[in-house]
Each structure stands twice: as C-alpha cells, then as structure tokens.
Enzyme design. Structure first.
Site, PDB file in Angstrom:
ATOM      1  N   GLU A   3      -4.633   8.397  18.374  1.00 45.85           N
ATOM      2  CA  GLU A   3      -5.203   9.738  18.541  1.00 45.85           C
ATOM      3  C   GLU A   3      -6.207  10.047  17.422  1.00 45.85           C
ATOM      4  OE1 GLU A   3      -2.037   8.899  18.916  1.00 45.85           O
ATOM      5  OE2 GLU A   3      -1.925   9.221  21.078  1.00 45.85           O
ATOM      6  N   SER A  63       1.106   6.376   2.810  1.00 44.24           N
ATOM      7  CA  SER A  63       1.786   7.335   3.689  1.00 44.24           C
ATOM      8  C   SER A  63       3.043   7.891   3.034  1.00 44.24           C
ATOM      9  CB  SER A  63       2.174   6.657   5.001  1.00 44.24           C
ATOM     10  OG  SER A  63       1.034   6.294   5.712  1.00 44.24           O
ATOM     11  N   GLN A 106       0.842  -1.201   0.000  1.00 37.65           N
ATOM     12  CA  GLN A 106       0.000   0.000   0.000  1.00 37.65           C
ATOM     13  C   GLN A 106       0.873   1.246   0.000  1.00 37.65           C
ATOM     14  OE1 GLN A 106      -1.870   0.534   3.718  1.00 37.65           O
ATOM     15  NE2 GLN A 106      -3.470   1.860   2.973  1.00 37.65           N
ATOM     16  N   SER A 163       4.862  -1.810   4.407  1.00 37.13           N
ATOM     17  CA  SER A 163       5.049  -3.235   4.704  1.00 37.13           C
ATOM     18  C   SER A 163       4.999  -4.014   3.397  1.00 37.13           C
ATOM     19  CB  SER A 163       3.945  -3.773   5.607  1.00 37.13           C
ATOM     20  OG  SER A 163       3.702  -2.898   6.662  1.00 37.13           O
ATOM     21  N   GLU A 209      -9.965  -1.634   5.983  1.00 34.50           N
ATOM     22  CA  GLU A 209      -8.846  -1.925   6.879  1.00 34.50           C
ATOM     23  C   GLU A 209      -9.365  -2.068   8.302  1.00 34.50           C
ATOM     24  OE1 GLU A 209      -5.924   1.207   7.157  1.00 34.50           O
ATOM     25  OE2 GLU A 209      -4.387  -0.211   7.758  1.00 34.50           O
TER      26      GLU A 209
END
Lengths: 404, 394
Positions: B364, B115, B112, B148, B231
């Site tokens: 958070e 990020s 993926q 990953s 997810e």
C-alpha cells in the site's frame, strides 16, 4: 500420505545459445516514434478521428500516404532489395505503439504487418530449396509466382498498395488453414475482415493455396464494427479468382507467420493505447476537484492508477520481448508472442475501462475520446486470437498440459 | 575511468595471484576487495575502482568462470544492499575504512534497527531515544521489531529520536550500533510459519560513540532515505531464467502430478505463468536500463509484482496439492540464518509469502510512492508534518 514431490531445477525452453532479448528502445526507434507522433498529432488528433468515424470511411485523407509512403513506414519489415526499408519488427512495433496511442484508423497492422509478413514468408520460402510441393511444380511456374510475390511486396512496401489477408480479424496464428468460418460452409465469403474497405488487394487462403485477388474482383460489404476506427467487412471473392501465389503447404506456413507477426505487434498497439489511457487519466484526476480536493489525491484512486502503471511496466516488457523475438527470429518467438498477447490484451482493456470510470460522466460522452480507446481495446482483445487461445498455445509450448 | 578490458586484466591478475582452488575463501575475498574488484563502482581503497557500475558483470562473469568463491550475498544482503551505500554516502573516512571490508567479505553480518512496534509504515513516528551524555557518547533506549538476522549480526544501522521537540521527520539521527553491547537484547519473534526468522530487539542504555553517527544530528531521516532507496534499487541485478522463481515450483508439481489437475486450476495456473513470465521480462528490462545508465522507477514495480505473484502462486500450489495441501511440513521453531522464500514445502511458501507485501515497505505504501513520485498525483492532506513529535497523538 506422500509429501509433495521435491521440485526440480527450473526449465528454460529458450535456446541458451540465442542472443539475450533486447528489451529497450534504441535511439533510432525513439526518433521514429517522435516523427510518427508528430505526424499523428498534426493530422490525426482525436477530434479529427471523431469527426470521421461514422462516415463509413474513417481513414483520414492523405494520412496513409504520409506515413506509409513518405515516411516509409509501410516498408519497415521489407528488406531493401525487395523495395523496403530493411528495418525490423522492432521499428514497426514503435509505429504501432503510436497508432495505438492515438487510436488512429489506418490499415497498418493489416497491410504493413500481417499481409506483408505473409508475402515475406513466401518470398523467403521460394529462395530456399522449398517444400515438396514447390519442388513438384514446374520451375517456370515457381519463378513466375516468385516474381509475382516480389512485385506485390514492393507495392506494399512503397505504400502504393494496401493488401489485406482475407480472414476474420479474430483468427489466431495457430488457426487451421484455410480458416473455416462458422455458419459459412466452404464459401469464398469471409466476414469480419479488418480494413477490407481500404484494400486494393486481398490475399485469400484457399484449400489449394494462397491467392492474390484484386479488390476490383471482390465484393466488399461493410459491417457495423464495435471499433469504428478499424472497419470490418464481409469479403466475397469468386472461387478460383485471382493469382495463386503458392501451394497449400507453403501458404499455410506463410499465413501462420503473418498472423504471428500481427499478434506479436498488436501487443505494441495495445501498449500505446494503455499508455495514453493512463496518462490521460492521471492528467484529468490531477485537475478535477471534488470534495475540495483533486480527485487524484484520494488514495483509493491513486492505488488504481499505480496498479495500472505496474501493469504497463509489464506490458512494455512483454510487447518489446515479442517484437525483438520476431525481429531476431528466436526459437521462442511463438511463446513470447503468446505471452505478450495474453498479457497486453488484458492490460489494454483494463486501462481503457479505468479511463472511462475515472473520468466519471465525462468518460461516458461521445465527445471524449475514452470510448475510442475502449472500443479499440475490446476489439483488440479478440483480434488475432483471444487471450484464452494464446494461453492454450503457451500450455502446449511449455508443457503445462490440461487435465486428461 | 576503468574500462571492461582493464577490469578483465585485473580480474585475471587476482585469479593468478590467488588461485581459487588453493586459497582460503576469506583470504580470497579480502584480496578481491583490496584489488578493487568487490564492487567496481565504489571508490579506490574501499573495494572499488570508481568504474561504471554496469561493468561489475564483467568481473563477476570472469570470477564465476574461474570457480572463485562468492561472498554469499544472501547471507549479508542487508549489509550489502543497505548499510554499505549509507556508510559510503554519510560515514567519515575512518568509518568507511573500518566497516566496508568486513561487511563485504562477510566476516561481519549487519541488521537494520528501523521498524518499531508503533512505527512500521509510518517509520518517522519512531520512539527509540538517543540522548547525548557528558562524554559526548549517545545512550539509546527503546524497542525495535521485525529485525532479520539480529541474532547473527555484529553491527546494525539504527535510527533513533534525538529531538522530541522537532517535527517527527526532523528530530531523528542515524547511527551504527554495536550488537554486542551489553544493553542489546535480541529475542526471537516466532512467526506465522512457525519459525523465528525475525527478532525483537530491546535497547537499554546502549552506548554509541559519536564517531558512529552517520550524517548530522537531526538529519537521520534524510540519511535513511539513502538506505531505503538502495533497498529498492538492489532488486533486478541478476538474470533469472524462465520459470526461475515461485512459478517453477508450481509448474513442476503440475507436470509431475497429472492426477491433481483440474480445468479450473489449469486456467489459473496459466494466468499466473503469463504474469510470472512478464514479471521476469520486466525485471530483465529494468536490468538492461540500469546497465545502459538509464535507471527507471520500475524497481518498486518489481517488488509489488513479485509480492502479489508469490502469494497467488503459492496459494494455488497449496490448492493444487489437495489432501496434501492440508498438511504442513513441521511447526518446530527454528532460527534460520537465511531468508528462504522458495524453500521447504508449498504450505511454508504460502505462509512466508504473506510477508512479501509487508516487509521492506508495504504494498500500500509502495503504491502511494508510485502514484506520487512516478505518476505525479497529489499527496493526501497530512496533519503531522509541522507538529513537534512529542505533541503528536499516540
């Protein structure tokens, strides 16, 4: 130096042949919830409760009859052939969720759960082959006691009679029998008995068995309780008074079962209370403006409420697990009850404390019902065994022994 | 609609025609996919039978009882949990047929590319560019991180900025990226544990055909929501035994090493044992809600609970081990194909679990999501919603 031991496969103390737990609420249970909630909203709103808690008689007039008798809630645990509804702990748990949510003063947990379950254990015990001592009794004595228990159960199930087990509210399911009271040696005087002021009948554990003592033959001296919605009193019964229902062995097992059911279903009361606290806090912080913003939009507060929601997700699963395990008589019911108590008592107190804090000064006022919830939650934390006592029980049940 | 009994019959037919004992693993998995028994809720022809999702357990139980091989869902977790539902929802028919079978069978591993160094929790701030050339293909330049499986992946789901003049959520497009393209460079990213489970991925002039775009140009944020929702939903599928996770490791150490016990640790271990059992029951309740067709928002609760628990339990375990807790298995850099949260020693578990509250959405950010979407609390004021991405402060 030696490296850590290679861990073994996880253990599952639950019997694999047992049915999986059912952790959901059925449609019937949701219908029951709606009915109880509607009744309480109509007759036992917070302002009504606040108006009575200082009178020494916090029970709202006629409410017990409506819930226990007219709706049949007092007989949920009792089989139909013994005059009850033939439902189970799952349904009684739903009633307690709603009583917790509204912090209702009613002797439901004490009479319809603890006392009823204690008598049920005796009734079931007398139908089976029985223990040594029941065999040693004369047959007609046993028959008479059995009829007495069946009669009492029918009275309790109908809501006509309120019965209370004469032990301190703090007594844990694993407590010794009869429970000794610190500072009150070998006395028939028991302090801290919840709902004693509402009782028609006391179930009194004594060294030689369990006795049924009419309230008229007992002295009840009210105490000043932290939780004004669950009155406490010292109950004194004359030595040897009342009717003996069973010998010490059967009585010990019955009292333990009554307290176990009480502790397991108390988790549902704590769940309902915590749900109300969170909902009310969310509602309030969405509306209340400070610094030109709703206070509920501040991340620090949002995280506290979200964390509380997470704890409630856990409490709901734990309380349901305890109720279902009691209803189906699973082998790991004592473990699931202890887990539910250890977790839900902590969650309810935190929810009530957060409710007071996030309401600011308003949460400190007598007019706002937050203090009713806080006092009930804190009292519930001690009731039927503290979290520490339940953790000790868990340690023994799953083999996590303390240091030698 | 296909019922439980019909699925049982179809599963037995598959087992009859392809006896697991005498069939190659990949051949068996391909046959299972073609029989529609891979994921029964998927469409016919794409590994499924349009059956209720809850009935997958019927098939899985039959296959497990017959000793049939599985597709190692841990190894292909990103493909199964995130790429597949997105391809299904937003891919063309050709794209679905091309990608879903090798993905499910495990012949092609996915990663993926979301990020970036400057866009983690604020994912929509991403800067990787995709520009269309004269042939209609997309040319991608940028850098991704925390990837990953990038070192073993054949394909990636990728989001890239296609319109810097639009506000940040509206100028993004979603692609399938070929990890064998010469412009893709994967560099191991050594982590706190010493091993390199994640990677940095550098994209330089990577060419992506327009046919590998999922959804409309500029609609990538909405497409990415499909991925991210899945997810979070993918948790809670399996039934876990009591003491089945991290707590089992700590409890075993406690039972086998009485000389390590202290009263303080006993009390804390029991607190965590209760929390772990309650988290297990919550996961079981969530699973029952899914099976009953009443999914709740508890999925995000599970991830939050497990992150906190894993960190607390593994930390306690290191402390319990005392002198041994001062040691660490080995620091040699490795590039594992699998993420293994409970493997190796307590020190590894402690360090790896620190990632549980960061990966897949930080705790958070998840708490914000719970507060706003579950509890309905008001959002914090934002000043980035209507500003062109290129004008945002960076």
């Amino acid at each position: 130096m030696k490296q850590p031991t290679e861990p073994t496969e996880p253990t599952d103390p639950a019997d694999p042949t047992e049915q999986p737990l059912d952790l959901l609420h059925s449609e019937t249970e949701e219908d029951l919830r709606a009915a109880v909630r509607a009744l309480l909203a109509d007759r036992a709103g917070h302002q009504a409760v606040l108006g009575r808690i200082e009178t020494g008689d916090p029970y709202l007039p006629g409410l017990w009859k409506s819930l226990a008798a007219d709706m049949g809630a007092a007989g949920l645990l009792v089989p139909e052939k013994l005059g009850g509804q033939g439902a189970s702990h799952r349904e009684a748990a739903v009633v307690l969720e709603e009583l917790g949510r509204a912090v209702t003063p009613l002797p439901y947990l004490t009479s319809a759960v603890v006392a009823t379950e204690t008598l049920l254990a005796l009734a079931e015990g007398s139908q089976e082959t029985g223990s040594q001592e029941t065999r040693s009794q004369k047959a007609e004595d046993r028959e008479a006691a059995s009829q007495e228990v069946a009669g009492l159960l029918a009275d309790l199930a109908s809501g006509r009679t309120v019965a209370v087990l004469a032990v301190p509210l703090s007594t844990a399911p694993g407590a010794e029998f009869p429970p000794t009271v610190p500072g009150v040696p070998a006395s028939d005087s028991v302090p801290g008995v919840a709902d004693a002021v509402a009782a028609d009948l006391f179930l009194v554990p004594r060294a030689d068995g369990l006795y049924a003592v009419p309230a008229a033959a007992a002295t009840v001296v009210p105490q000043s309780p932290l939780d004004l919605t669950r009155p406490l009193a010292t109950v004194t019964t004359g030595a040897g008074s009342g009717t003996r229902l069973a010998g010490p062995g059967a009585s010990r097992a019955a009292v333990r079962r009554g307290l176990l059911a009480g502790a397991g279903l108390l988790a549902s009361e704590q769940l309902g209370l915590a749900e109300w606290c969170l909902e009310e806090t969310v509602r309030y912080t969405r509306e209340r403006h400070q610094f030109n913003r709703p206070v509920g939009s501040f991340q620090a507060l949002k995280h506290r409420m979200a964390q509380l929601w997470l704890d409630l997700v856990g409490a709901r699963a734990a309380a349901r697990a305890a109720a279902d395990a009691l209803a189906t008589g699973r082998g790991d019911a004592p473990l699931l009850v202890a887990v539910a108590q250890a977790y839900c008592s902590r969650t309810a107190v935190r929810a009530a404390e957060e409710c007071v804090q996030l309401h600011g000064g308003i949460g400190m006022t007598w007019e706002h019902p937050a203090h009713l919830a806080l006092k009930r939650a804190k009292s519930d934390q001690i009731a039927l065994g503290s979290a520490g006592r339940h953790q000790d029980a868990i340690a023994a049940l799953v083999g996590l022994e303390p240091p030698r | 609609m296909t019922g439980a009994e019909e699925l049982r019959v179809l599963t037995r037919k598959l087992l009859d025609e392809h006896p697991p004992a005498g069939t190659d693993r990949t051949d068996f998995l391909r046959a299972r996919f073609d029989a529609g028994l891979a994921w029964v809720h998927y469409p016919v022809g794409l590994g499924g039978l349009d059956a209720p999702r809850a009935l997958q357990s019927v098939v899985d139980a039959e296959l497990a009882a017959a000793g049939a091989p599985d597709n190692d869902p841990r190894r292909i977790g990103i493909g199964l949990g995130m790429a597949a539902p997105t391809v299904l929802a937003h891919g063309s028919d050709e794209v679905k047929r091309r990608f879903l079978r090798p993905l499910w069978v495990g012949e092609e591993v996915w990663c993926q590319l979301f990020s970036e160094p400057g866009a983690g929790s604020d994912l929509a701030a991403l800067a990787t560019r995709a520009v269309r050339d004269d042939a209609g293909d997309w040319i991608v330049d940028g850098q991704k991180v925390w990837t990953s499986s990038a070192h073993v992946a054949r394909w990636a789901i990728l989001i890239a900025r296609t319109d810097p003049d639009a506000p940040k959520h509206r100028g993004i497009t979603y692609f399938v990226c070929d990890m064998t393209d010469p412009g893709v460079e994967v560099r191991p990213l050594r982590q706190i544990t010493g091993e390199a489970e994640f990677n940095e991925v550098f994209l330089t002039g990577v060419r992506i055909p327009d046919a590998h775009r999922l959804g409309e140009v500029g609609d990538g944020w909405r497409v990415a929501q499909t991925t991210l929702m899945n997810e979070r939903v993918s948790i809670g599928g399996a039934r876990v035994p009591r003491e089945g996770g991290m707590i089992g490791k700590a409890a075993t150490t406690w039972r086998e090493r009485p000389e390590l016990r202290t009263h303080d640790l006993h009390r804390r271990l029991l607190d965590l044992w209760v929390d772990a059992e309650v988290a297990r029951l919550s996961g079981e309740r969530l699973r029952q809600q899914l099976v009953a067709g009443r999914p709740g928002p508890e999925g995000s609760a599970m991830k939050l609970a497990f992150a906190r628990l894993n960190q607390a339990i593994s930390g306690l375990e290191v402390e319990l081990l005392g002198d041994e807790g001062l040691l660490y298995g080995e620091w040699e850099m490795r590039r594992p194909e699998l993420v293994d949260f409970t493997g190796r020693d307590a020190g590894y578990r402690y360090l790896r679990s620190k990632g549980n509250s960061i990966e897949g959405g930080t705790s958070e950010v998840l708490l914000n999501i719970v507060a706003e979407r579950v509890l309905g609390l008001p959002p914090e004021p934002r000043n980035d919603k209507d500003v062109a991405w290129k004008d945002l402060a960076r």
